[in-house]
Design a protein around this motif. Structure first.
Motif, PDB file in Angstrom:
ATOM      1  N   TRP A 100       0.831  -1.204   0.000  1.00 30.84           N
ATOM      2  CA  TRP A 100       0.000   0.000   0.000  1.00 30.84           C
ATOM      3  C   TRP A 100       0.867   1.256   0.000  1.00 30.84           C
ATOM      4  O   TRP A 100       0.661   2.182  -0.811  1.00 30.84           O
ATOM      5  N   VAL A 101       1.860   1.293   0.885  1.00 28.37           N
ATOM      6  CA  VAL A 101       2.756   2.450   0.935  1.00 28.37           C
ATOM      7  C   VAL A 101       3.557   2.549  -0.360  1.00 28.37           C
ATOM      8  O   VAL A 101       3.748   3.642  -0.906  1.00 28.37           O
ATOM      9  N   LEU A 102       4.009   1.406  -0.880  1.00 25.75           N
ATOM     10  CA  LEU A 102       4.783   1.404  -2.127  1.00 25.75           C
ATOM     11  C   LEU A 102       3.949   1.924  -3.294  1.00 25.75           C
ATOM     12  O   LEU A 102       4.458   2.643  -4.163  1.00 25.75           O
ATOM     13  N   THR A 103       2.664   1.586  -3.306  1.00 23.91           N
ATOM     14  CA  THR A 103       1.772   2.088  -4.357  1.00 23.91           C
ATOM     15  C   THR A 103       1.673   3.607  -4.312  1.00 23.91           C
ATOM     16  O   THR A 103       1.706   4.282  -5.356  1.00 23.91           O
ATOM     17  N   LEU A 104       1.563   4.158  -3.102  1.00 19.43           N
ATOM     18  CA  LEU A 104       1.494   5.620  -2.974  1.00 19.43           C
ATOM     19  C   LEU A 104       2.803   6.269  -3.400  1.00 19.43           C
ATOM     20  O   LEU A 104       2.803   7.329  -4.041  1.00 19.43           O
ATOM     21  N   VAL A 105       3.926   5.646  -3.048  1.00 13.23           N
ATOM     22  CA  VAL A 105       5.220   6.210  -3.447  1.00 13.23           C
ATOM     23  C   VAL A 105       5.361   6.202  -4.966  1.00 13.23           C
ATOM     24  O   VAL A 105       5.753   7.210  -5.575  1.00 13.23           O
ATOM     25  N   MET A 106       5.032   5.056  -5.594  1.00 10.35           N
ATOM     26  CA  MET A 106       5.124   4.975  -7.049  1.00 10.35           C
ATOM     27  C   MET A 106       4.126   5.919  -7.718  1.00 10.35           C
ATOM     28  O   MET A 106       4.418   6.519  -8.753  1.00 10.35           O
ATOM     29  N   GLY A 107       2.933   6.046  -7.113  1.00  8.14           N
ATOM     30  CA  GLY A 107       1.946   6.978  -7.656  1.00  8.14           C
ATOM     31  C   GLY A 107       2.438   8.408  -7.588  1.00  8.14           C
ATOM     32  O   GLY A 107       2.217   9.199  -8.518  1.00  8.14           O
ATOM     33  N   THR A 108       3.115   8.768  -6.498  1.00  6.90           N
ATOM     34  CA  THR A 108       3.664  10.113  -6.368  1.00  6.90           C
ATOM     35  C   THR A 108       4.688  10.393  -7.461  1.00  6.90           C
ATOM     36  O   THR A 108       4.690  11.468  -8.079  1.00  6.90           O
TER      37      THR A 108
END
Length: 225
Positions: A100-108
Protein backbone atom coordinates in the motif's frame (compact mmCIF):
# COMPACT_ATOMS: atom_id res chain seq x y z
CA UNK A 1 15.48 -18.50 1.35
CA UNK A 2 16.82 -15.08 2.32
CA UNK A 3 19.15 -15.02 -0.69
CA UNK A 4 16.30 -16.04 -3.00
CA UNK A 5 14.09 -13.26 -1.64
CA UNK A 6 16.83 -10.68 -2.16
CA UNK A 7 17.20 -11.83 -5.76
CA UNK A 8 13.41 -11.68 -6.24
CA UNK A 9 13.30 -8.10 -4.94
CA UNK A 10 16.21 -7.03 -7.14
CA UNK A 11 14.79 -8.56 -10.33
CA UNK A 12 11.32 -7.15 -9.65
CA UNK A 13 12.76 -3.67 -9.17
CA UNK A 14 14.83 -3.96 -12.35
CA UNK A 15 12.39 -5.57 -14.77
CA UNK A 16 9.05 -5.86 -12.90
CA UNK A 17 9.28 -9.64 -13.26
CA UNK A 18 10.11 -12.54 -10.96
CA UNK A 19 11.55 -15.51 -12.85
CA UNK A 20 9.79 -18.87 -12.90
CA UNK A 21 13.07 -20.64 -12.11
CA UNK A 22 13.52 -18.60 -8.96
CA UNK A 23 9.97 -19.30 -7.75
CA UNK A 24 10.38 -22.98 -8.63
CA UNK A 25 13.66 -23.12 -6.68
CA UNK A 26 11.95 -21.64 -3.59
CA UNK A 27 9.08 -24.12 -3.86
CA UNK A 28 11.46 -27.03 -4.46
CA UNK A 29 13.41 -26.14 -1.33
CA UNK A 30 10.33 -26.52 0.88
CA UNK A 31 10.47 -30.37 1.09
CA UNK A 32 14.09 -30.15 2.23
CA UNK A 33 13.01 -27.69 4.92
CA UNK A 34 10.19 -30.02 6.00
CA UNK A 35 12.65 -32.90 6.28
CA UNK A 36 15.24 -30.84 8.19
CA UNK A 37 12.48 -29.64 10.56
CA UNK A 38 11.24 -33.22 11.14
CA UNK A 39 7.77 -32.14 10.04
CA UNK A 40 5.14 -34.89 10.06
CA UNK A 41 3.27 -35.75 6.88
CA UNK A 42 -0.03 -35.29 8.72
CA UNK A 43 -1.04 -32.70 9.62
CA UNK A 44 2.21 -30.79 9.07
CA UNK A 45 3.10 -31.25 5.40
CA UNK A 46 -0.54 -31.67 4.34
CA UNK A 47 -1.46 -28.41 6.06
CA UNK A 48 1.39 -26.52 4.37
CA UNK A 49 0.29 -27.78 0.96
CA UNK A 50 -3.31 -26.84 1.76
CA UNK A 51 -2.35 -23.29 2.74
CA UNK A 52 -0.32 -22.98 -0.47
CA UNK A 53 -3.28 -24.21 -2.55
CA UNK A 54 -5.65 -21.68 -0.93
CA UNK A 55 -3.07 -18.92 -1.39
CA UNK A 56 -2.70 -19.78 -5.07
CA UNK A 57 -6.47 -19.78 -5.61
CA UNK A 58 -6.99 -16.41 -3.90
CA UNK A 59 -4.01 -14.82 -5.64
CA UNK A 60 -5.25 -16.09 -9.01
CA UNK A 61 -8.43 -14.12 -8.37
CA UNK A 62 -6.38 -10.98 -7.81
CA UNK A 63 -4.38 -11.82 -10.94
CA UNK A 64 -7.61 -12.07 -12.94
CA UNK A 65 -8.58 -8.63 -11.60
CA UNK A 66 -5.14 -7.33 -12.67
CA UNK A 67 -4.21 -6.48 -9.10
CA UNK A 68 -1.25 -8.89 -8.93
CA UNK A 69 1.36 -10.11 -11.37
CA UNK A 70 1.95 -13.75 -12.18
CA UNK A 71 5.37 -13.72 -10.52
CA UNK A 72 3.88 -12.30 -7.32
CA UNK A 73 1.26 -15.07 -7.26
CA UNK A 74 3.91 -17.77 -7.65
CA UNK A 75 6.23 -16.19 -5.06
CA UNK A 76 3.52 -15.97 -2.39
CA UNK A 77 2.44 -19.55 -3.12
CA UNK A 78 6.02 -20.77 -2.80
CA UNK A 79 6.45 -18.94 0.51
CA UNK A 80 3.24 -20.53 1.82
CA UNK A 81 5.00 -23.90 1.57
CA UNK A 82 7.69 -22.73 3.98
CA UNK A 83 5.96 -20.85 6.77
CA UNK A 84 3.52 -21.95 9.49
CA UNK A 85 0.02 -20.50 8.99
CA UNK A 86 0.46 -17.91 11.76
CA UNK A 87 3.74 -16.64 10.34
CA UNK A 88 2.36 -16.67 6.81
CA UNK A 89 -0.65 -14.62 7.88
CA UNK A 90 1.73 -12.07 9.40
CA UNK A 91 3.67 -12.08 6.12
CA UNK A 92 0.48 -11.34 4.17
CA UNK A 93 -0.42 -8.45 6.49
CA UNK A 94 3.08 -6.96 6.24
CA UNK A 95 3.02 -7.39 2.46
CA UNK A 96 -0.34 -5.61 2.21
CA UNK A 97 0.86 -2.67 4.32
CA UNK A 98 4.16 -2.34 2.48
CA UNK A 99 2.46 -2.73 -0.89
CA UNK A 100 0.00 0.00 0.00
CA UNK A 101 2.76 2.45 0.94
CA UNK A 102 4.78 1.40 -2.13
CA UNK A 103 1.77 2.09 -4.36
CA UNK A 104 1.49 5.62 -2.97
CA UNK A 105 5.22 6.21 -3.45
CA UNK A 106 5.12 4.97 -7.05
CA UNK A 107 1.95 6.98 -7.66
CA UNK A 108 3.66 10.11 -6.37
CA UNK A 109 6.58 9.58 -8.76
CA UNK A 110 4.21 9.00 -11.70
CA UNK A 111 2.20 12.13 -10.88
CA UNK A 112 5.36 14.22 -10.56
CA UNK A 113 6.50 13.04 -14.02
CA UNK A 114 3.10 13.41 -15.67
CA UNK A 115 3.72 16.94 -16.88
CA UNK A 116 0.20 18.09 -16.04
CA UNK A 117 -0.61 21.67 -17.11
CA UNK A 118 -0.23 24.47 -14.59
CA UNK A 119 0.51 23.57 -11.02
CA UNK A 120 -1.84 20.59 -10.80
CA UNK A 121 0.95 18.05 -11.19
CA UNK A 122 3.07 19.65 -8.45
CA UNK A 123 0.06 20.11 -6.19
CA UNK A 124 -1.08 16.51 -6.62
CA UNK A 125 2.44 15.24 -6.04
CA UNK A 126 2.63 17.26 -2.83
CA UNK A 127 -0.70 15.89 -1.65
CA UNK A 128 0.42 12.34 -2.41
CA UNK A 129 3.63 12.86 -0.46
CA UNK A 130 1.58 13.97 2.54
CA UNK A 131 -0.78 11.00 2.10
CA UNK A 132 2.19 8.64 1.82
CA UNK A 133 3.62 9.92 5.11
CA UNK A 134 0.24 9.33 6.78
CA UNK A 135 0.06 5.83 5.27
CA UNK A 136 3.63 5.05 6.34
CA UNK A 137 2.85 6.17 9.89
CA UNK A 138 -0.26 3.95 9.96
CA UNK A 139 1.67 0.99 8.55
CA UNK A 140 4.48 1.46 11.05
CA UNK A 141 2.00 1.65 13.93
CA UNK A 142 0.23 -1.51 12.72
CA UNK A 143 3.51 -3.41 12.45
CA UNK A 144 4.74 -2.27 15.86
CA UNK A 145 7.30 0.26 14.63
CA UNK A 146 7.80 3.95 15.45
CA UNK A 147 4.72 6.08 14.95
CA UNK A 148 3.10 9.44 15.60
CA UNK A 149 -0.03 9.08 17.71
CA UNK A 150 -2.91 11.36 18.65
CA UNK A 151 -2.33 13.36 21.85
CA UNK A 152 -3.69 11.55 24.90
CA UNK A 153 -5.58 14.72 25.88
CA UNK A 154 -7.76 14.31 22.77
CA UNK A 155 -8.90 10.90 23.91
CA UNK A 156 -9.41 12.17 27.46
CA UNK A 157 -11.59 15.01 26.22
CA UNK A 158 -14.04 12.50 24.77
CA UNK A 159 -14.44 10.67 28.08
CA UNK A 160 -13.72 7.11 29.12
CA UNK A 161 -16.92 5.29 28.12
CA UNK A 162 -17.26 2.61 25.47
CA UNK A 163 -18.68 5.14 23.02
CA UNK A 164 -15.65 7.39 23.41
CA UNK A 165 -13.29 4.45 22.97
CA UNK A 166 -15.14 3.50 19.78
CA UNK A 167 -14.77 7.04 18.43
CA UNK A 168 -11.06 7.07 19.25
CA UNK A 169 -10.65 3.71 17.53
CA UNK A 170 -12.53 4.84 14.42
CA UNK A 171 -10.50 8.03 13.96
CA UNK A 172 -7.44 6.22 12.46
CA UNK A 173 -9.75 4.08 10.30
CA UNK A 174 -11.51 7.18 8.96
CA UNK A 175 -8.17 8.86 8.25
CA UNK A 176 -6.95 5.70 6.52
CA UNK A 177 -10.07 5.48 4.34
CA UNK A 178 -9.83 9.15 3.40
CA UNK A 179 -6.13 8.88 2.53
CA UNK A 180 -6.73 5.80 0.37
CA UNK A 181 -9.69 7.24 -1.55
CA UNK A 182 -8.01 10.60 -2.11
CA UNK A 183 -4.82 8.92 -3.30
CA UNK A 184 -6.72 6.73 -5.77
CA UNK A 185 -8.52 9.78 -7.17
CA UNK A 186 -5.27 11.71 -7.60
CA UNK A 187 -3.40 8.81 -9.24
CA UNK A 188 -6.27 8.08 -11.65
CA UNK A 189 -6.44 11.75 -12.61
CA UNK A 190 -3.10 11.35 -14.37
CA UNK A 191 -2.60 9.20 -17.42
CA UNK A 192 0.62 7.37 -16.55
CA UNK A 193 0.06 3.78 -15.44
CA UNK A 194 1.75 2.87 -12.18
CA UNK A 195 3.58 -0.47 -12.28
CA UNK A 196 4.18 -1.35 -8.65
CA UNK A 197 6.88 -3.96 -7.85
CA UNK A 198 4.86 -5.88 -5.27
CA UNK A 199 7.58 -8.53 -5.28
CA UNK A 200 9.66 -6.10 -3.23
CA UNK A 201 6.93 -5.91 -0.57
CA UNK A 202 6.59 -9.71 -0.53
CA UNK A 203 10.36 -10.17 -0.28
CA UNK A 204 10.78 -7.63 2.52
CA UNK A 205 7.90 -9.23 4.44
CA UNK A 206 9.47 -12.66 3.97
CA UNK A 207 12.86 -11.41 5.13
CA UNK A 208 11.29 -9.85 8.22
CA UNK A 209 9.65 -13.17 9.12
CA UNK A 210 12.93 -15.03 8.60
CA UNK A 211 14.74 -12.50 10.79
CA UNK A 212 12.09 -12.75 13.54
CA UNK A 213 12.21 -16.56 13.48
CA UNK A 214 16.01 -16.59 13.55
CA UNK A 215 16.19 -14.15 16.48
CA UNK A 216 13.63 -16.22 18.41
CA UNK A 217 15.63 -19.39 17.79
CA UNK A 218 18.84 -17.73 18.94
CA UNK A 219 17.10 -16.35 22.02
CA UNK A 220 15.86 -19.83 22.97
CA UNK A 221 19.27 -21.39 22.47
CA UNK A 222 20.87 -22.88 25.62
CA UNK A 223 24.14 -21.22 24.58
CA UNK A 224 22.62 -17.72 24.88
CA UNK A 225 22.13 -15.98 28.19
Amino acid sequence: MAIALLVAAATDLKSRTIGNRLNLAIAAGAPLFWWASAMSLWPGVAFQIGVAAVTFAVCCLFFALRQMGGGDVKLLTALALWMPPGNFLSLVVITAMLGWVLTLVMGTCAVARSGAPGTRGARDAGLLIAFTLVAANFASATLGGPRITLPSSWAGALGSGSGAMLVVGLIPVAILAGVTLASICIIRRHEQQVRVPYGVAISVAGLSMIAATTLTTIGNSPFVG
